[in-house]
Motif scaffolding. Structure first.
Motif, PDB file in Angstrom:
ATOM      1  N   THR A   1      -0.247  -3.468  -4.362  1.00  0.00           N
ATOM      2  CA  THR A   1      -1.442  -3.404  -3.526  1.00  0.00           C
ATOM      3  C   THR A   1      -2.442  -2.535  -4.288  1.00  0.00           C
ATOM      4  O   THR A   1      -2.203  -2.159  -5.439  1.00  0.00           O
ATOM      5  CB  THR A   1      -1.133  -2.788  -2.141  1.00  0.00           C
ATOM      6  OG1 THR A   1      -0.830  -1.399  -2.300  1.00  0.00           O
ATOM      7  CG2 THR A   1       0.020  -3.508  -1.460  1.00  0.00           C
ATOM      8  N   VAL A   2      -3.511  -2.170  -3.653  1.00  0.00           N
ATOM      9  CA  VAL A   2      -4.515  -1.339  -4.311  1.00  0.00           C
ATOM     10  C   VAL A   2      -3.922  -0.017  -4.784  1.00  0.00           C
ATOM     11  O   VAL A   2      -4.181   0.431  -5.901  1.00  0.00           O
ATOM     12  CB  VAL A   2      -5.715  -1.088  -3.361  1.00  0.00           C
ATOM     13  CG1 VAL A   2      -6.696  -0.097  -3.963  1.00  0.00           C
ATOM     14  CG2 VAL A   2      -6.412  -2.399  -3.039  1.00  0.00           C
ATOM     15  N   ARG A   3      -3.073   0.601  -3.935  1.00  0.00           N
ATOM     16  CA  ARG A   3      -2.545   1.930  -4.272  1.00  0.00           C
ATOM     17  C   ARG A   3      -1.029   2.016  -4.334  1.00  0.00           C
ATOM     18  O   ARG A   3      -0.494   3.051  -4.720  1.00  0.00           O
ATOM     19  CB  ARG A   3      -3.033   2.956  -3.235  1.00  0.00           C
ATOM     20  CG  ARG A   3      -4.541   3.054  -3.132  1.00  0.00           C
ATOM     21  CD  ARG A   3      -4.961   4.007  -2.053  1.00  0.00           C
ATOM     22  NE  ARG A   3      -4.594   3.477  -0.737  1.00  0.00           N
ATOM     23  CZ  ARG A   3      -4.636   4.168   0.382  1.00  0.00           C
ATOM     24  NH1 ARG A   3      -4.989   5.430   0.365  1.00  0.00           N
ATOM     25  NH2 ARG A   3      -4.309   3.611   1.530  1.00  0.00           N
ATOM     26  N   LEU A   4      -0.338   0.977  -3.941  1.00  0.00           N
ATOM     27  CA  LEU A   4       1.111   1.053  -3.761  1.00  0.00           C
ATOM     28  C   LEU A   4       1.861  -0.025  -4.532  1.00  0.00           C
ATOM     29  O   LEU A   4       1.286  -1.037  -4.914  1.00  0.00           O
ATOM     30  CB  LEU A   4       1.442   0.891  -2.270  1.00  0.00           C
ATOM     31  CG  LEU A   4       0.766   1.838  -1.294  1.00  0.00           C
ATOM     32  CD1 LEU A   4       0.999   1.384   0.136  1.00  0.00           C
ATOM     33  CD2 LEU A   4       1.263   3.255  -1.507  1.00  0.00           C
ATOM     34  N   LEU A   5       3.163   0.218  -4.666  1.00  0.00           N
ATOM     35  CA  LEU A   5       4.107  -0.799  -5.130  1.00  0.00           C
ATOM     36  C   LEU A   5       5.145  -0.970  -4.032  1.00  0.00           C
ATOM     37  O   LEU A   5       5.670   0.017  -3.517  1.00  0.00           O
ATOM     38  CB  LEU A   5       4.822  -0.362  -6.404  1.00  0.00           C
ATOM     39  CG  LEU A   5       4.008  -0.253  -7.679  1.00  0.00           C
ATOM     40  CD1 LEU A   5       4.877   0.295  -8.809  1.00  0.00           C
ATOM     41  CD2 LEU A   5       3.440  -1.602  -8.070  1.00  0.00           C
ATOM     42  N   LEU A   6       5.444  -2.211  -3.678  1.00  0.00           N
ATOM     43  CA  LEU A   6       6.529  -2.509  -2.751  1.00  0.00           C
ATOM     44  C   LEU A   6       7.604  -3.227  -3.549  1.00  0.00           C
ATOM     45  O   LEU A   6       7.310  -4.183  -4.277  1.00  0.00           O
ATOM     46  CB  LEU A   6       6.044  -3.395  -1.602  1.00  0.00           C
ATOM     47  CG  LEU A   6       5.342  -2.684  -0.445  1.00  0.00           C
ATOM     48  CD1 LEU A   6       4.041  -2.062  -0.873  1.00  0.00           C
ATOM     49  CD2 LEU A   6       5.125  -3.638   0.699  1.00  0.00           C
TER      50      LEU A   6
ATOM     51  N   ALA B   1      11.017  -0.691  -0.267  1.00  0.00           N
ATOM     52  CA  ALA B   1      10.589   0.673  -0.565  1.00  0.00           C
ATOM     53  C   ALA B   1       9.090   0.647  -0.840  1.00  0.00           C
ATOM     54  O   ALA B   1       8.586  -0.242  -1.537  1.00  0.00           O
ATOM     55  CB  ALA B   1      11.336   1.197  -1.778  1.00  0.00           C
ATOM     56  N   VAL B   2       8.390   1.622  -0.278  1.00  0.00           N
ATOM     57  CA  VAL B   2       6.962   1.774  -0.534  1.00  0.00           C
ATOM     58  C   VAL B   2       6.827   2.927  -1.524  1.00  0.00           C
ATOM     59  O   VAL B   2       7.156   4.070  -1.214  1.00  0.00           O
ATOM     60  CB  VAL B   2       6.176   2.069   0.757  1.00  0.00           C
ATOM     61  CG1 VAL B   2       4.691   2.244   0.442  1.00  0.00           C
ATOM     62  CG2 VAL B   2       6.387   0.958   1.779  1.00  0.00           C
ATOM     63  N   VAL B   3       6.365   2.591  -2.726  1.00  0.00           N
ATOM     64  CA  VAL B   3       6.265   3.567  -3.807  1.00  0.00           C
ATOM     65  C   VAL B   3       4.801   3.912  -4.049  1.00  0.00           C
ATOM     66  O   VAL B   3       3.961   3.010  -4.184  1.00  0.00           O
ATOM     67  CB  VAL B   3       6.889   3.008  -5.108  1.00  0.00           C
ATOM     68  CG1 VAL B   3       6.749   3.997  -6.248  1.00  0.00           C
ATOM     69  CG2 VAL B   3       8.358   2.640  -4.878  1.00  0.00           C
TER      70      VAL B   3
END
Length: 186
Positions: free
Chosen positions: A10-15, A72-74
């Protein structure tokens, strides 16, 4: 069936799927009483968190109803797991599922949960071809139901004092979104 390509950016995250090496990060939020306040779970110790994580490692695809996809939301800039999001496939015939989320308090109120949960809506509606996605929460959990509203879900029900939960009566809010409502928001 849903087998996402990982990691999902996403803009700020890795799932991504959970890994056994995520234990310290998961324990950091799962051990906190405030995280478990409105969940059926109790604060975790290391053994409990490891058992939970061992199950979540394999929950990275949906091949049949009844299964749960848990990611997991990284936060890359922190190089750690800051939370988790889940999509439970309730019915193939009726094309329905439920989303959920749990985040470390240090990372709440920053829009990360909304960003990650929006991915679950995309996976559900675009990936699985769902007709309806719902989310539920304790009626006292205002940050959770406010997030559901920011995602575009509509409150469908308020079950007042519908269950005894951790020694007291609690109410439950049910929110949902239909596929055509989702498409209008895109």
């Amino acid at each position: 069936m849903l087998r996402p390509d990982y990691p999902i950016k996403t803009v700020r995250l890795l799932l991504r799927p959970f890994e056994t090496t995520d234990l310290d990060d998961v324990l950091a939020y799962r051990k906190l009483p405030e995280v478990n306040r409105y969940l059926y779970s109790e604060p975790s110790d290391r053994v409990d968190a490891a058992e939970r994580l061992a199950k979540q490692v394999d929950q990275c695809e949906l091949t049949d109803e009844g299964q749960e996809l848990v990611l997991a939301v990284v936060l890359p800039e922190a190089d750690r797991v800051v939370g988790e999001v889940g999509l439970t496939w309730h019915s193939q015939e009726h094309r329905q599922a439920e989303i959920g989320y749990v985040f470390h308090p240090d990372f709440q109120g920053k829009g990360y949960a909304r960003e990650a949960a929006a991915v679950l809506l995309d996976l559900g509606f675009d990936g699985l071809g769902l007709h309806r996605v719902q989310a539920t929460c304790d009626s006292r959990n205002e940050p959770s139901w406010r997030l559901m509203e920011r995602l575009g879900l509509c409150r469908e029900a308020h079950f007042k004092e519908c269950e005894i939960f951790k020694g007291e009566w609690r109410g439950v809010f049910v929110y949902a979104m239909l596929a055509d409502e989702y498409r209008k928001l895109k």
